[in-house]
Design a protein around this motif. Structure first.
Motif, mmCIF file in Angstrom:
data_model
loop_
_atom_site.group_PDB
_atom_site.id
_atom_site.type_symbol
_atom_site.label_atom_id
_atom_site.label_comp_id
_atom_site.label_asym_id
_atom_site.label_seq_id
_atom_site.Cartn_x
_atom_site.Cartn_y
_atom_site.Cartn_z
ATOM 1 N N PHE A 1 0.819 -1.188 0.070
ATOM 2 C CA PHE A 1 -0.022 0.129 -0.043
ATOM 3 C C PHE A 1 0.870 1.159 -0.053
ATOM 4 C CE2 PHE A 1 -2.330 3.325 1.957
ATOM 5 C CZ PHE A 1 -3.436 3.291 1.185
ATOM 6 N N TYR B 1 6.050 5.522 -9.998
ATOM 7 C CA TYR B 1 6.491 4.300 -10.142
ATOM 8 C C TYR B 1 5.348 3.148 -9.613
ATOM 9 C CZ TYR B 1 9.701 0.290 -10.094
ATOM 10 O OH TYR B 1 10.324 -1.046 -10.257
ATOM 11 N N ALA C 1 1.380 -1.084 -10.128
ATOM 12 C CA ALA C 1 0.355 -1.471 -8.904
ATOM 13 C C ALA C 1 -0.062 -2.793 -9.562
ATOM 14 C CB ALA C 1 -0.641 -0.393 -8.589
ATOM 15 N N VAL D 1 -2.006 -1.456 -3.910
ATOM 16 C CA VAL D 1 -3.004 -0.463 -3.941
ATOM 17 C C VAL D 1 -2.265 0.912 -3.549
ATOM 18 C CG1 VAL D 1 -4.993 0.505 -2.858
ATOM 19 C CG2 VAL D 1 -4.743 -1.999 -3.090
ATOM 20 N N VAL D 2 -2.415 1.877 -4.715
ATOM 21 C CA VAL D 2 -1.649 2.996 -4.616
ATOM 22 C C VAL D 2 -2.463 4.037 -4.794
ATOM 23 C CG1 VAL D 2 -0.054 4.409 -5.732
ATOM 24 C CG2 VAL D 2 0.458 2.030 -5.743
ATOM 25 N N LYS D 3 -2.783 4.935 -3.828
ATOM 26 C CA LYS D 3 -3.755 6.112 -3.862
ATOM 27 C C LYS D 3 -3.125 7.472 -3.568
ATOM 28 C CE LYS D 3 -7.748 7.807 -3.557
ATOM 29 N NZ LYS D 3 -7.312 8.571 -4.478
ATOM 30 N N HIS D 4 -3.222 8.192 -4.591
ATOM 31 C CA HIS D 4 -2.918 9.713 -4.699
ATOM 32 C C HIS D 4 -3.882 10.466 -3.990
ATOM 33 C CE1 HIS D 4 -2.396 13.552 -7.501
ATOM 34 N NE2 HIS D 4 -2.701 13.747 -6.464
ATOM 35 N N ALA D 5 -3.647 10.703 -2.821
ATOM 36 C CA ALA D 5 -4.423 11.222 -1.659
ATOM 37 C C ALA D 5 -4.693 12.568 -1.956
ATOM 38 C CB ALA D 5 -4.077 10.898 -0.175
ATOM 39 N N GLU D 6 -5.877 13.176 -1.050
ATOM 40 C CA GLU D 6 -5.944 14.650 -1.099
ATOM 41 C C GLU D 6 -5.035 15.747 -0.970
ATOM 42 O OE1 GLU D 6 -7.994 12.364 0.209
ATOM 43 O OE2 GLU D 6 -8.990 13.033 1.840
ATOM 44 N N ASP D 7 -4.328 15.117 -0.134
ATOM 45 C CA ASP D 7 -3.073 15.936 0.570
ATOM 46 C C ASP D 7 -2.343 15.222 1.446
ATOM 47 O OD1 ASP D 7 -4.435 15.592 3.202
ATOM 48 O OD2 ASP D 7 -5.881 17.375 3.067
ATOM 49 N N ILE E 1 -1.727 14.916 4.502
ATOM 50 C CA ILE E 1 -2.183 14.575 5.955
ATOM 51 C C ILE E 1 -3.018 13.368 5.493
ATOM 52 C CG2 ILE E 1 -3.644 15.221 7.580
ATOM 53 C CD1 ILE E 1 -3.135 18.222 7.080
ATOM 54 N N ALA E 2 -3.791 13.300 4.584
ATOM 55 C CA ALA E 2 -4.695 12.074 4.183
ATOM 56 C C ALA E 2 -3.450 10.962 4.004
ATOM 57 C CB ALA E 2 -5.765 12.323 3.023
ATOM 58 N N MET F 1 -3.999 7.565 5.643
ATOM 59 C CA MET F 1 -4.334 6.425 4.986
ATOM 60 C C MET F 1 -3.349 5.253 5.167
ATOM 61 S SD MET F 1 -5.672 7.641 1.300
ATOM 62 C CE MET F 1 -6.965 8.856 1.280
ATOM 63 N N ALA G 1 -9.671 9.635 6.731
ATOM 64 C CA ALA G 1 -8.148 9.079 5.883
ATOM 65 C C ALA G 1 -7.818 7.871 6.549
ATOM 66 C CB ALA G 1 -7.221 10.267 6.353
ATOM 67 N N VAL G 2 -7.756 7.782 7.792
ATOM 68 C CA VAL G 2 -7.280 6.377 8.480
ATOM 69 C C VAL G 2 -8.050 5.166 8.366
ATOM 70 C CG1 VAL G 2 -6.905 5.027 10.612
ATOM 71 C CG2 VAL G 2 -6.257 7.563 10.578
ATOM 72 N N GLY H 1 -7.727 4.014 4.397
ATOM 73 C CA GLY H 1 -6.625 3.263 4.214
ATOM 74 C C GLY H 1 -6.831 1.880 4.757
ATOM 75 N N HIS I 1 -11.352 15.744 3.870
ATOM 76 C CA HIS I 1 -11.323 14.496 3.815
ATOM 77 C C HIS I 1 -12.698 14.066 3.405
ATOM 78 C CE1 HIS I 1 -7.548 14.599 5.066
ATOM 79 N NE2 HIS I 1 -7.600 14.778 6.431
ATOM 80 N N HIS J 1 -13.799 14.351 -0.182
ATOM 81 C CA HIS J 1 -12.998 13.754 -0.924
ATOM 82 C C HIS J 1 -13.537 12.025 -0.876
ATOM 83 C CE1 HIS J 1 -10.622 16.469 -2.869
ATOM 84 N NE2 HIS J 1 -10.439 16.939 -1.766
ATOM 85 N N ARG K 1 -15.208 9.943 -3.846
ATOM 86 C CA ARG K 1 -14.574 8.704 -3.745
ATOM 87 C C ARG K 1 -15.385 7.328 -3.851
ATOM 88 N NH1 ARG K 1 -10.174 9.632 -0.096
ATOM 89 N NH2 ARG K 1 -9.188 10.852 -1.562
ATOM 90 N N VAL L 1 -10.527 -1.333 -7.774
ATOM 91 C CA VAL L 1 -8.910 -1.285 -7.665
ATOM 92 C C VAL L 1 -8.658 -2.653 -8.179
ATOM 93 C CG1 VAL L 1 -6.903 -1.331 -6.120
ATOM 94 C CG2 VAL L 1 -9.074 0.319 -5.754
ATOM 95 N N LEU M 1 -5.965 -7.053 0.409
ATOM 96 C CA LEU M 1 -4.594 -7.122 0.681
ATOM 97 C C LEU M 1 -3.951 -7.851 1.803
ATOM 98 C CD1 LEU M 1 -3.588 -3.369 -0.187
ATOM 99 C CD2 LEU M 1 -3.416 -5.266 -1.476
#
Lengths: 579, 291
Positions: free
Chosen positions: A220, A235, A240, A246-252, A254-255, A259, B72-73, B76, B102, B105, B109, B262, B270
């Motif tokens: 992840f 990359y 992925a 699982v690759v997430k381009h997050a909103e920022d 902090i997220a 995550m 966010a947590v 993930g 968050h 989004h 999402r 995904v 996963l």
């Protein structure tokens, strides 16, 4: 001493393809059996400005570029103006015959100008964008290097779709090479012929780290684009599907970090990658990860600050931040790879350490590492070398055998066996950012708080035992000991070799595992040194401070560079007084 | 059979007597039972605030995180283990203030989790400051001359951003809220449940009677929750108007959840996949790419 040691530089405006041409040429040289060190220098802009890319090529491995240039490809007049004084006597400039620059720049200089119809040939036989292909072909021809390697890189870049484009590039390359031979006597004193060699890699440390992470079972990644860490997110996203990520381009950012904490808590190996400003945003998350004891890996690619600083430049100015970021007191591990090979090892080792000690591991890198290309031996990246250690992760059987499960059990080594949420009715527990009991529930009891703080910090004692001593190079007895960490490695190492060759006995101590600080090994390596000189890409000598604060070791002199550019051996030599 | 007792632990809440969190606490347990879920199958992620201590007071997989970061947590966690049901429980300051980004989004999402916001229109744990949903002119310790901002409209915001399940509950209507929770736990994608909750200590103007006088159930008025425009009209009734719609305001099961799309999750969660998903020899491809 190497038989070949040639530097070439390609320069132009952003948007002229300086970096892709440079990287392509570096790959071609590697394919031709040579070794390169290739360093881009570019502005944080999409068009305009002045970008250049330096490639040093040798018949032996090289780990730094030099200040002097033998061959300059000038895609604009600015390149001539800025770099003509870097050319060695007899140095060559390759430029389009229509390139406008002040002829006075070349007056009285031992410089040859190979003026070619680069644009005309590109437009007639292909298209204007192929002018760089012609320029590279001319450079290769001038150096006596086989054009086929350049053409093979172009073919790979365009892949199956690009048959016609590849053919056009070939026509442009061959015609430009012919034009060069027709117009100029190519009896140059330096030649770089291709030679047979086993396949080698052209690799930067970001890519090497990401490769190591995938082989290390990273599943992840969440991140937010920020130079110079973006290439890792790209990359991982690009790899992925095939490699189960699982690759997430997050909103920022902090997220992103939170995550990763969620994914790691669920039980998968998770990481993020960022630079200083993004790391700043992640800091509260770091503290959360520490409190709930999730394994977390952060790749921190440094660039100069404060604030936006210079986005596309390099620095080593965030070491003390990496060491101390986050409120409260908690254990962490910091590793500072200095080469693509070491970055690869960090890719899987970071996850092992994170899971073994259920803590944060920061892999601290920088823009120089992230973007510089080096020729590497594939054997150093063999997946068979990758070792996995998931630490005290409970199996279903071990969990069933336990009478009662407490996620934060107080243990002699501070590490509490980890059962994954959802895996068993026995493993239903709370993890909280509040101080907590062994079973995870909230408490403010002073005795428990003391016990828990000690439990968490005790993990550092075990982790310290896993820290490798610094690498030592050069003679055991020396007049001067150079100390370094991270990307200046190649330049410091070469400076040390030169000093010894010049009769000034010098050795070198280089740290990769920087926290928990291996103080005994540091004492052993540096305790008897006559004169310690540290070399760092920052203004305040952050590693020297660490040596003093955590190792009781005094650095006598510091060579500090904080102009946003990486070191060269020349720079180190020029700034070291020989007493 | 799972029962409410399965979600009960020995820890007693530290909420004020009369706090709306008690009703939500009971509704959650009943909702999980109605949904047929065991404590092992659920992960409850909370933020920071009075109501975010919810998972300390229950027997459930819990992750009590940072102020504003629970979504966010939870995202993930869900992406690593989509086999588990994930519910976020936090307050209006946490969900709409500190975690507002968050929220937007997560909604667009359509990540598969329930986002239950205990909306008492005030900050409780820090003892009485105005929140993102406080009404205009609300006098608190940080707004001594009254709040100058109009309140955030969570339901309308969620619908406009593409949320696929948008509901409002009332902490006093425990069974009604439990029904919504049970539905939301099996929803495909992101489910917002905004819960009207009196704060008896710091928001005394909005007491139980204040809510009772305004709250109505949309189902009693023949509302069609699949009609997005009608849903948006209901959503805009409060804040702003004098009636507070509750129940399932908007719902569609036609939109795939994020995790469904995904590729790597097609092989299962996963966390259940081996560290190496392919034979060792194939990993040499990664090296060869760089020749």
């Amino acid at each position: 001493m190497p038989n070949i040691d040639i530097s070439l530089r390609i320069g132009g405006e952003a948007g002229q393809g300086v970096e892709s041409s440079g990287a392509g040429f570096a790959t071609a040289l590697t394919r031709g059996g040579l070794f390169v060190a290739a360093v881009p220098d570019y502005y944080s802009r999409i068009r305009g400005g002045h970008n250049f890319f330096t490639i040093r090529v040798s018949d032996e491995p090289v780990r730094a570029t030099r200040e002097a240039v033998h061959l300059l490809i000038a895609l604009d007049g600015e390149t001539v103006r800025r770099h003509v004084d870097r050319l060695v006597p007899g140095g060559v400039i390759i430029a389009d015959e229509g390139l406008a620059f002040d002829p006075a720049l070349l007056e009285g200089k031992d410089v040859r100008l190979f003026s070619l119809p680069l644009i005309k040939i590109a437009e007639e036989l292909g298209s204007r964008v192929m002018v760089n292909t012609g320029a590279l072909a001319a450079a290769a021809t001038a150096m006596g290097f086989d054009l086929e390697h350049i053409l093979s890189v172009i073919a790979d870049n365009f892949g199956a779709k690009g048959g016609a484009i590849v053919e056009a590039n070939r026509r442009v390359a061959l015609a430009t090479a012919d034009a060069l031979r027709e117009r100029y006597n190519l009896a140059l004193p330096w030649r770089v012929p291709a030679r047979p060699a086993p396949p080698r890699l052209t690799l930067d440390a970001n890519r090497a780290f990401a490769m190591g992470a995938i082989m290390g079972g990273c599943k992840f990644m969440a991140g937010y684009p920020m130079t110079p860490a973006t290439s890792i997110l790209e990359y991982m996203a690009g790899h992925a599907d095939r490699w189960g990520l699982v690759v997430k381009h997050a909103e920022d950012e902090i997220a992103a970090v939170n995550m990763c904490i969620g994914a790691a808590h669920a039980g998968v190996r998770a990481m993020t990658a960022t630079s200083g400003g993004g790391f700043d945003l992640m800091v509260e998350g770091i503290s959360l990860a520490a409190m709930i004891e999730v394994p977390l890996v952060i790749y921190l690619a440094q660039r100069p600050g404060p604030s936006t600083g210079m986005a596309t430049r390099t620095a080593q100015s965030d070491l003390l931040m990496a060491l101390h970021a986050g409120h409260g007191e908690f254990p962490r591990i910091v590793l500072a790879p200095h080469t693509p090979e070491e970055a690869f090892v960090c890719g899987y080792r970071a996850f092992n350490l994170a899971e073994m000690y259920q803590c944060l591991v920061i892999v601290i890198s920088d823009h120089y590492n992230a973007t510089s290309l080096f020729t590497c031996d594939p054997a150093s990246f063999d997946p068979a070398r990758v070792e996995i250690d998931r630490g005290k992760l409970l199996t279903a059987e071990a969990l069933e055998a336990m009478e009662v499960y407490h996620r934060y059990a107080n243990t002699p080594d501070g590490i509490s066996p980890r059962a994954l949420p959802g895996s068993s009715p026995k493993a239903v527990y709370l993890s909280t950012s509040d101080e907590h009991l062994e079973n995870g529930h909230i408490t403010e009891d002073p005795q428990v708080a003391t016990m828990m703080a000690r439990k968490r910090l005790r993990k550092l004692d075990g982790a310290r035992g896993k820290m490798r001593p610094p690498f030592r190079f050069g003679p055991a007895e020396a007049e001067c000991t150079l100390v370094s960490w991270g990307s200046p490695f190649g330049s410091v190492y070469e400076a040390m070799e030169t000093l010894n060759a010049q009769g000034y006995p010098t050795n070198m101590v280089h740290f990769v595992d920087v926290w928990p600080f291996p103080h005994e090994a540091a004492q052993e390596a540096l305790g008897g040194a006559k004169r310690i000189v540290s070399v760092e890409n920052n203004a305040t000598g952050q590693f020297a401070f660490m040596l003093h604060a955590y190792g009781g070791i005094e650095v006598q002199e510091q060579i500090l560079k904080f102009d946003g550019r990486g070191f060269t051996p020349d720079y180190v030599l020029a700034h070291l007084e020989r007493s | 059979m799972v029962t409410v007792a399965d979600f009960t632990n020995e820890i007693r809440p530290t909420w004020c007597p009369g706090c709306g969190d008690y009703g939500i606490w009971n509704a959650l347990k009943r909702g999980f039972v109605k949904a047929g879920l065991t404590p092992q199958e659920i992960m409850m992620v909370t933020g920071i605030g009075c109501g975010s201590k919810m998972n300390d007071y229950m027997h459930i997989n819990g992750l009590n995180t940072l102020h504003g970061r629970a979504l966010a947590v939870a995202t993930g966690f869900k992406l690593a283990n989509p086999a588990m049901k994930v519910i976020v429980v936090h307050g209006d300051g946490d969900g709409y203030g500190e975690g507002g980004n968050h929220f937007l989004h997560a909604a667009r999402r359509n990540i598969g989790l329930v986002d239950l916001v205990e909306n008492n229109h005030v900050y409780g744990l820090t003892k009485g400051q105005y929140s993102p949903t406080s009404r205009l002119g609300f006098i608190t310790k940080t707004s001594p001359r009254g709040a100058l901002e109009r309140p955030l409209s969570p339901l309308a915001l969620a619908i406009s951003q593409g949320a696929t399940f948008v509901a409002r509950g009332f902490s006093l209507d425990v069974n009604g809220l439990a029904d919504i929770i049970a539905e939301a736990m099996h929803h495909r994608g992101y489910a917002l449940i905004d819960v009207m909750q009196p704060c008896v200590s710091f928001n005394r103007q909005m007491d139980y009677d204040w809510y009772r006088e305004r709250i109505y159930k949309v189902e009693d008025e023949g509302h069609d929750p699949t009609d997005r425009e009608a849903a948006l009209r209901r959503a805009l009734e409060f804040p702003g108007g004098e009636r507070i719609p509750t129940g399932i305001i908007y719902r569609t099961e036609e939109v795939p959840s994020y995790e469904e799309q995904v590729a790597s999750l097609l092989a299962g969660p996963l966390v259940n996949q081996p560290l190496w998903v392919r034979p060792l020899e194939e990993y040499r491809e990664l090296v060869r790419e760089n020749v």
